[in-house]
Motif scaffolding. Structure first.
Motif, PDB file in Angstrom:
ATOM      1  N   GLU A  20       0.845  -1.191   0.000  1.00 11.16           N
ATOM      2  CA  GLU A  20       0.000   0.000   0.000  1.00 11.16           C
ATOM      3  C   GLU A  20       0.878   1.238   0.000  1.00 11.16           C
ATOM      4  O   GLU A  20       1.989   1.224   0.520  1.00 11.16           O
ATOM      5  N   HIS A  21       0.336   2.312  -0.575  1.00  6.94           N
ATOM      6  CA  HIS A  21       1.081   3.569  -0.702  1.00  6.94           C
ATOM      7  C   HIS A  21       0.125   4.720  -0.404  1.00  6.94           C
ATOM      8  O   HIS A  21      -1.017   4.696  -0.827  1.00  6.94           O
ATOM      9  N   ARG A  22       0.630   5.731   0.302  1.00  4.20           N
ATOM     10  CA  ARG A  22      -0.202   6.880   0.660  1.00  4.20           C
ATOM     11  C   ARG A  22       0.170   8.086  -0.188  1.00  4.20           C
ATOM     12  O   ARG A  22       1.334   8.435  -0.312  1.00  4.20           O
ATOM     13  N   LEU A  23      -0.835   8.712  -0.775  1.00  2.00           N
ATOM     14  CA  LEU A  23      -0.673   9.958  -1.513  1.00  2.00           C
ATOM     15  C   LEU A  23      -1.671  10.950  -0.947  1.00  2.00           C
ATOM     16  O   LEU A  23      -2.728  10.567  -0.480  1.00  2.00           O
ATOM     17  N   GLY A  24      -1.326  12.227  -1.040  1.00  3.85           N
ATOM     18  CA  GLY A  24      -2.252  13.198  -0.488  1.00  3.85           C
ATOM     19  C   GLY A  24      -2.156  14.559  -1.125  1.00  3.85           C
ATOM     20  O   GLY A  24      -1.466  14.767  -2.127  1.00  3.85           O
ATOM     21  N   LEU A  25      -2.854  15.489  -0.534  1.00  2.00           N
ATOM     22  CA  LEU A  25      -2.842  16.861  -1.026  1.00  2.00           C
ATOM     23  C   LEU A  25      -1.565  17.584  -0.634  1.00  2.00           C
ATOM     24  O   LEU A  25      -1.298  18.671  -1.122  1.00  2.00           O
ATOM     25  N   VAL A 120       2.037 -14.830   1.956  1.00  2.00           N
ATOM     26  CA  VAL A 120       3.435 -15.152   2.235  1.00  2.00           C
ATOM     27  C   VAL A 120       4.079 -13.879   2.762  1.00  2.00           C
ATOM     28  O   VAL A 120       4.159 -12.883   2.048  1.00  2.00           O
ATOM     29  N   PHE A 121       4.510 -13.907   4.010  1.00  3.66           N
ATOM     30  CA  PHE A 121       5.030 -12.699   4.648  1.00  3.66           C
ATOM     31  C   PHE A 121       6.544 -12.577   4.492  1.00  3.66           C
ATOM     32  O   PHE A 121       7.273 -13.548   4.649  1.00  3.66           O
ATOM     33  N   LEU A 122       6.966 -11.369   4.193  1.00  4.59           N
ATOM     34  CA  LEU A 122       8.393 -11.053   4.120  1.00  4.59           C
ATOM     35  C   LEU A 122       8.960 -10.957   5.525  1.00  4.59           C
ATOM     36  O   LEU A 122       8.216 -10.701   6.484  1.00  4.59           O
ATOM     37  N   PRO A 123      10.266 -11.093   5.673  1.00  7.81           N
ATOM     38  CA  PRO A 123      10.873 -10.906   6.994  1.00  7.81           C
ATOM     39  C   PRO A 123      10.655  -9.468   7.466  1.00  7.81           C
ATOM     40  O   PRO A 123      10.521  -8.552   6.650  1.00  7.81           O
ATOM     41  N   PRO A 124      10.619  -9.249   8.777  1.00  6.95           N
ATOM     42  CA  PRO A 124      10.434  -7.883   9.281  1.00  6.95           C
ATOM     43  C   PRO A 124      11.565  -6.955   8.836  1.00  6.95           C
ATOM     44  O   PRO A 124      12.697  -7.389   8.659  1.00  6.95           O
ATOM     45  N   TYR A 125      11.226  -5.694   8.671  1.00  2.37           N
ATOM     46  CA  TYR A 125      12.196  -4.636   8.343  1.00  2.37           C
ATOM     47  C   TYR A 125      12.981  -4.937   7.062  1.00  2.37           C
ATOM     48  O   TYR A 125      14.201  -4.784   7.026  1.00  2.37           O
ATOM     49  N   SER A 126      12.279  -5.366   6.028  1.00  2.00           N
ATOM     50  CA  SER A 126      12.967  -5.683   4.779  1.00  2.00           C
ATOM     51  C   SER A 126      12.211  -5.137   3.562  1.00  2.00           C
ATOM     52  O   SER A 126      11.844  -5.898   2.673  1.00  2.00           O
ATOM     53  N   PRO A 127      11.997  -3.828   3.493  1.00  2.00           N
ATOM     54  CA  PRO A 127      11.272  -3.280   2.346  1.00  2.00           C
ATOM     55  C   PRO A 127      12.007  -3.471   1.020  1.00  2.00           C
ATOM     56  O   PRO A 127      11.383  -3.474  -0.032  1.00  2.00           O
ATOM     57  N   GLU A 128      13.316  -3.678   1.077  1.00  2.00           N
ATOM     58  CA  GLU A 128      14.077  -3.873  -0.159  1.00  2.00           C
ATOM     59  C   GLU A 128      13.733  -5.196  -0.846  1.00  2.00           C
ATOM     60  O   GLU A 128      14.045  -5.389  -2.022  1.00  2.00           O
ATOM     61  N   LEU A 129      13.075  -6.101  -0.148  1.00  3.87           N
ATOM     62  CA  LEU A 129      12.663  -7.373  -0.735  1.00  3.87           C
ATOM     63  C   LEU A 129      11.297  -7.295  -1.409  1.00  3.87           C
ATOM     64  O   LEU A 129      10.894  -8.227  -2.098  1.00  3.87           O
ATOM     65  N   GLN A 130      10.573  -6.209  -1.196  1.00  2.00           N
ATOM     66  CA  GLN A 130       9.225  -6.050  -1.722  1.00  2.00           C
ATOM     67  C   GLN A 130       9.274  -5.434  -3.124  1.00  2.00           C
ATOM     68  O   GLN A 130       9.615  -4.267  -3.279  1.00  2.00           O
ATOM     69  N   PRO A 131       8.939  -6.198  -4.170  1.00  2.00           N
ATOM     70  CA  PRO A 131       8.992  -5.658  -5.533  1.00  2.00           C
ATOM     71  C   PRO A 131       8.106  -4.431  -5.746  1.00  2.00           C
ATOM     72  O   PRO A 131       8.456  -3.544  -6.516  1.00  2.00           O
ATOM     73  N   VAL A 132       6.972  -4.371  -5.077  1.00  2.00           N
ATOM     74  CA  VAL A 132       6.029  -3.262  -5.296  1.00  2.00           C
ATOM     75  C   VAL A 132       6.615  -1.926  -4.842  1.00  2.00           C
ATOM     76  O   VAL A 132       6.257  -0.875  -5.376  1.00  2.00           O
ATOM     77  N   GLU A 133       7.536  -1.935  -3.899  1.00  2.00           N
ATOM     78  CA  GLU A 133       8.140  -0.681  -3.429  1.00  2.00           C
ATOM     79  C   GLU A 133       8.749   0.123  -4.575  1.00  2.00           C
ATOM     80  O   GLU A 133       8.777   1.342  -4.544  1.00  2.00           O
ATOM     81  N   ARG A 134       9.230  -0.556  -5.603  1.00  2.00           N
ATOM     82  CA  ARG A 134       9.863   0.127  -6.731  1.00  2.00           C
ATOM     83  C   ARG A 134       8.850   0.770  -7.671  1.00  2.00           C
ATOM     84  O   ARG A 134       9.210   1.566  -8.513  1.00  2.00           O
ATOM     85  N   VAL A 135       7.588   0.426  -7.539  1.00  2.00           N
ATOM     86  CA  VAL A 135       6.538   0.965  -8.415  1.00  2.00           C
ATOM     87  C   VAL A 135       6.061   2.336  -7.953  1.00  2.00           C
ATOM     88  O   VAL A 135       5.511   3.109  -8.736  1.00  2.00           O
ATOM     89  N   TRP A 136       6.291   2.684  -6.687  1.00  2.00           N
ATOM     90  CA  TRP A 136       5.710   3.917  -6.148  1.00  2.00           C
ATOM     91  C   TRP A 136       6.182   5.171  -6.871  1.00  2.00           C
ATOM     92  O   TRP A 136       5.420   6.118  -7.040  1.00  2.00           O
ATOM     93  N   SER A 137       7.406   5.190  -7.350  1.00  2.00           N
ATOM     94  CA  SER A 137       7.859   6.369  -8.094  1.00  2.00           C
ATOM     95  C   SER A 137       7.072   6.524  -9.393  1.00  2.00           C
ATOM     96  O   SER A 137       6.818   7.645  -9.850  1.00  2.00           O
ATOM     97  N   LEU A 138       6.656   5.414  -9.985  1.00  2.00           N
ATOM     98  CA  LEU A 138       5.843   5.476 -11.201  1.00  2.00           C
ATOM     99  C   LEU A 138       4.435   5.980 -10.901  1.00  2.00           C
ATOM    100  O   LEU A 138       3.862   6.745 -11.677  1.00  2.00           O
ATOM    101  N   VAL A 139       3.882   5.559  -9.784  1.00  2.00           N
ATOM    102  CA  VAL A 139       2.543   6.027  -9.385  1.00  2.00           C
ATOM    103  C   VAL A 139       2.593   7.508  -9.022  1.00  2.00           C
ATOM    104  O   VAL A 139       1.729   8.290  -9.419  1.00  2.00           O
TER     105      VAL A 139
END
Length: 185
Positions: A20-25, A120-139
Protein backbone atom coordinates in the motif's frame (compact mmCIF):
# COMPACT_ATOMS: atom_id res chain seq x y z
CA UNK A 1 6.32 -23.06 -5.13
CA UNK A 2 8.00 -25.96 -6.92
CA UNK A 3 6.68 -28.31 -4.24
CA UNK A 4 3.11 -27.11 -4.87
CA UNK A 5 3.49 -27.79 -8.60
CA UNK A 6 5.06 -31.20 -7.93
CA UNK A 7 2.36 -32.34 -5.48
CA UNK A 8 -0.56 -30.80 -7.35
CA UNK A 9 0.31 -30.48 -11.07
CA UNK A 10 -3.32 -29.69 -12.02
CA UNK A 11 -3.40 -26.75 -9.63
CA UNK A 12 -2.79 -23.34 -11.19
CA UNK A 13 -0.45 -21.20 -9.06
CA UNK A 14 0.21 -17.47 -9.44
CA UNK A 15 2.68 -15.45 -7.39
CA UNK A 16 1.90 -11.76 -6.77
CA UNK A 17 3.30 -9.05 -4.50
CA UNK A 18 1.16 -6.46 -2.67
CA UNK A 19 1.83 -3.20 -0.89
CA UNK A 20 0.00 0.00 0.00
CA UNK A 21 1.08 3.57 -0.70
CA UNK A 22 -0.20 6.88 0.66
CA UNK A 23 -0.67 9.96 -1.51
CA UNK A 24 -2.25 13.20 -0.49
CA UNK A 25 -2.84 16.86 -1.03
CA UNK A 26 0.52 17.55 0.59
CA UNK A 27 2.73 18.40 -2.41
CA UNK A 28 5.20 15.83 -3.65
CA UNK A 29 8.42 17.50 -4.79
CA UNK A 30 11.13 16.10 -7.03
CA UNK A 31 14.23 17.57 -8.62
CA UNK A 32 13.78 19.42 -11.89
CA UNK A 33 15.92 21.17 -14.48
CA UNK A 34 16.37 24.94 -14.26
CA UNK A 35 18.59 27.52 -15.90
CA UNK A 36 21.98 27.97 -14.26
CA UNK A 37 21.73 30.56 -11.49
CA UNK A 38 17.90 30.44 -11.42
CA UNK A 39 16.07 28.83 -8.55
CA UNK A 40 12.69 27.40 -9.55
CA UNK A 41 9.91 28.74 -7.34
CA UNK A 42 6.94 26.61 -6.44
CA UNK A 43 3.77 27.81 -4.78
CA UNK A 44 2.71 25.42 -2.05
CA UNK A 45 -0.28 25.07 0.23
CA UNK A 46 0.06 21.78 2.11
CA UNK A 47 -3.10 20.03 3.22
CA UNK A 48 -3.30 16.68 4.91
CA UNK A 49 -5.97 14.59 3.19
CA UNK A 50 -4.91 11.14 2.04
CA UNK A 51 -5.62 8.54 -0.59
CA UNK A 52 -4.26 4.99 -0.34
CA UNK A 53 -3.20 2.94 -3.36
CA UNK A 54 -3.29 -0.84 -2.92
CA UNK A 55 -1.14 -2.34 -5.68
CA UNK A 56 -0.73 -5.97 -6.70
CA UNK A 57 2.16 -6.78 -9.05
CA UNK A 58 3.08 -10.02 -10.76
CA UNK A 59 6.78 -9.44 -11.47
CA UNK A 60 7.22 -12.32 -13.94
CA UNK A 61 4.66 -10.90 -16.37
CA UNK A 62 4.40 -7.25 -15.36
CA UNK A 63 0.68 -7.56 -14.70
CA UNK A 64 -0.51 -5.09 -12.08
CA UNK A 65 -3.76 -4.13 -10.42
CA UNK A 66 -4.51 -1.06 -8.34
CA UNK A 67 -7.28 -0.18 -5.89
CA UNK A 68 -7.75 3.36 -4.55
CA UNK A 69 -9.33 3.67 -1.11
CA UNK A 70 -9.65 6.44 1.48
CA UNK A 71 -8.21 4.33 4.30
CA UNK A 72 -5.94 1.46 5.11
CA UNK A 73 -7.13 -1.03 7.72
CA UNK A 74 -8.15 -4.67 8.11
CA UNK A 75 -11.65 -4.17 6.70
CA UNK A 76 -10.39 -2.32 3.60
CA UNK A 77 -7.59 -4.82 3.06
CA UNK A 78 -10.00 -7.75 3.33
CA UNK A 79 -12.34 -6.16 0.77
CA UNK A 80 -9.48 -5.54 -1.67
CA UNK A 81 -8.12 -9.07 -1.18
CA UNK A 82 -11.58 -10.54 -1.79
CA UNK A 83 -12.06 -8.50 -4.99
CA UNK A 84 -8.57 -9.41 -6.20
CA UNK A 85 -9.16 -13.14 -5.55
CA UNK A 86 -12.48 -13.03 -7.39
CA UNK A 87 -10.88 -11.22 -10.35
CA UNK A 88 -8.01 -13.73 -10.57
CA UNK A 89 -10.31 -16.76 -10.25
CA UNK A 90 -8.75 -18.04 -7.02
CA UNK A 91 -10.48 -21.03 -5.52
CA UNK A 92 -10.39 -24.81 -5.57
CA UNK A 93 -8.54 -25.09 -8.90
CA UNK A 94 -6.28 -22.09 -8.63
CA UNK A 95 -4.03 -20.76 -5.86
CA UNK A 96 -2.89 -17.15 -5.75
CA UNK A 97 0.05 -16.54 -3.42
CA UNK A 98 0.50 -12.93 -2.30
CA UNK A 99 3.86 -11.74 -0.95
CA UNK A 100 3.43 -8.87 1.51
CA UNK A 101 4.91 -7.18 4.55
CA UNK A 102 3.77 -7.65 8.13
CA UNK A 103 1.64 -4.54 8.53
CA UNK A 104 -0.88 -4.77 11.35
CA UNK A 105 -3.87 -5.08 9.01
CA UNK A 106 -2.12 -7.91 7.09
CA UNK A 107 -1.58 -10.00 10.22
CA UNK A 108 -4.75 -9.15 12.14
CA UNK A 109 -6.59 -12.13 13.66
CA UNK A 110 -9.82 -10.51 12.38
CA UNK A 111 -8.66 -10.84 8.74
CA UNK A 112 -10.56 -13.46 6.72
CA UNK A 113 -8.43 -14.59 3.78
CA UNK A 114 -10.48 -15.74 0.75
CA UNK A 115 -10.36 -19.34 -0.42
CA UNK A 116 -7.56 -19.95 -2.90
CA UNK A 117 -5.39 -17.11 -1.58
CA UNK A 118 -2.24 -17.70 0.43
CA UNK A 119 -0.37 -14.93 2.21
CA UNK A 120 3.43 -15.15 2.23
CA UNK A 121 5.03 -12.70 4.65
CA UNK A 122 8.39 -11.05 4.12
CA UNK A 123 10.87 -10.91 6.99
CA UNK A 124 10.43 -7.88 9.28
CA UNK A 125 12.20 -4.64 8.34
CA UNK A 126 12.97 -5.68 4.78
CA UNK A 127 11.27 -3.28 2.35
CA UNK A 128 14.08 -3.87 -0.16
CA UNK A 129 12.66 -7.37 -0.73
CA UNK A 130 9.22 -6.05 -1.72
CA UNK A 131 8.99 -5.66 -5.53
CA UNK A 132 6.03 -3.26 -5.30
CA UNK A 133 8.14 -0.68 -3.43
CA UNK A 134 9.86 0.13 -6.73
CA UNK A 135 6.54 0.96 -8.41
CA UNK A 136 5.71 3.92 -6.15
CA UNK A 137 7.86 6.37 -8.09
CA UNK A 138 5.84 5.48 -11.20
CA UNK A 139 2.54 6.03 -9.39
CA UNK A 140 3.79 9.31 -7.88
CA UNK A 141 4.67 10.67 -11.33
CA UNK A 142 1.02 11.59 -11.87
CA UNK A 143 1.11 14.19 -9.09
CA UNK A 144 4.80 15.01 -8.63
CA UNK A 145 5.84 18.68 -8.91
CA UNK A 146 2.26 19.77 -9.44
CA UNK A 147 -0.32 21.46 -7.30
CA UNK A 148 -3.37 19.32 -6.60
CA UNK A 149 -6.23 21.53 -5.46
CA UNK A 150 -8.95 19.09 -4.43
CA UNK A 151 -9.35 15.50 -3.33
CA UNK A 152 -11.37 14.82 -6.46
CA UNK A 153 -8.50 16.04 -8.63
CA UNK A 154 -6.06 13.86 -6.66
CA UNK A 155 -8.26 10.78 -7.15
CA UNK A 156 -8.66 11.51 -10.88
CA UNK A 157 -4.94 12.00 -11.48
CA UNK A 158 -3.88 8.93 -9.51
CA UNK A 159 -6.63 6.82 -11.10
CA UNK A 160 -5.52 7.92 -14.58
CA UNK A 161 -1.89 7.14 -13.74
CA UNK A 162 -2.78 3.67 -12.41
CA UNK A 163 -4.89 2.97 -15.52
CA UNK A 164 -1.88 3.88 -17.66
CA UNK A 165 0.44 1.65 -15.60
CA UNK A 166 -1.92 -1.32 -16.01
CA UNK A 167 -1.07 -1.30 -19.72
CA UNK A 168 2.71 -1.02 -19.19
CA UNK A 169 3.64 -4.64 -18.47
CA UNK A 170 7.22 -4.36 -19.77
CA UNK A 171 7.88 -1.25 -17.66
CA UNK A 172 6.46 -2.81 -14.48
CA UNK A 173 8.38 -6.01 -15.13
CA UNK A 174 11.64 -4.06 -15.52
CA UNK A 175 11.06 -2.37 -12.16
CA UNK A 176 9.89 -5.39 -10.16
CA UNK A 177 11.45 -8.60 -11.47
CA UNK A 178 14.32 -9.24 -9.08
CA UNK A 179 16.91 -11.88 -9.98
CA UNK A 180 15.87 -14.05 -7.03
CA UNK A 181 12.09 -13.88 -7.70
CA UNK A 182 10.72 -17.40 -8.46
CA UNK A 183 10.24 -17.95 -12.19
CA UNK A 184 7.31 -19.50 -13.96
CA UNK A 185 4.53 -18.22 -11.70
Amino acid sequence: MVLLRYLFPWLGVELWALDEHRLGLKPLRRRLWALRGKTPLVWERPRYRWLYVYTFVRPNTGENEHWLLPSVDTVSFEAVLRAFARGRGAGKGKVVLVVLDRAGWHTSPKLRVPEGVGLVFLPPYSPELQPVERVWSLVDAGVANGQVETEEELWERVEARCAYLRTQHALIRSYTLFHWWPGGC
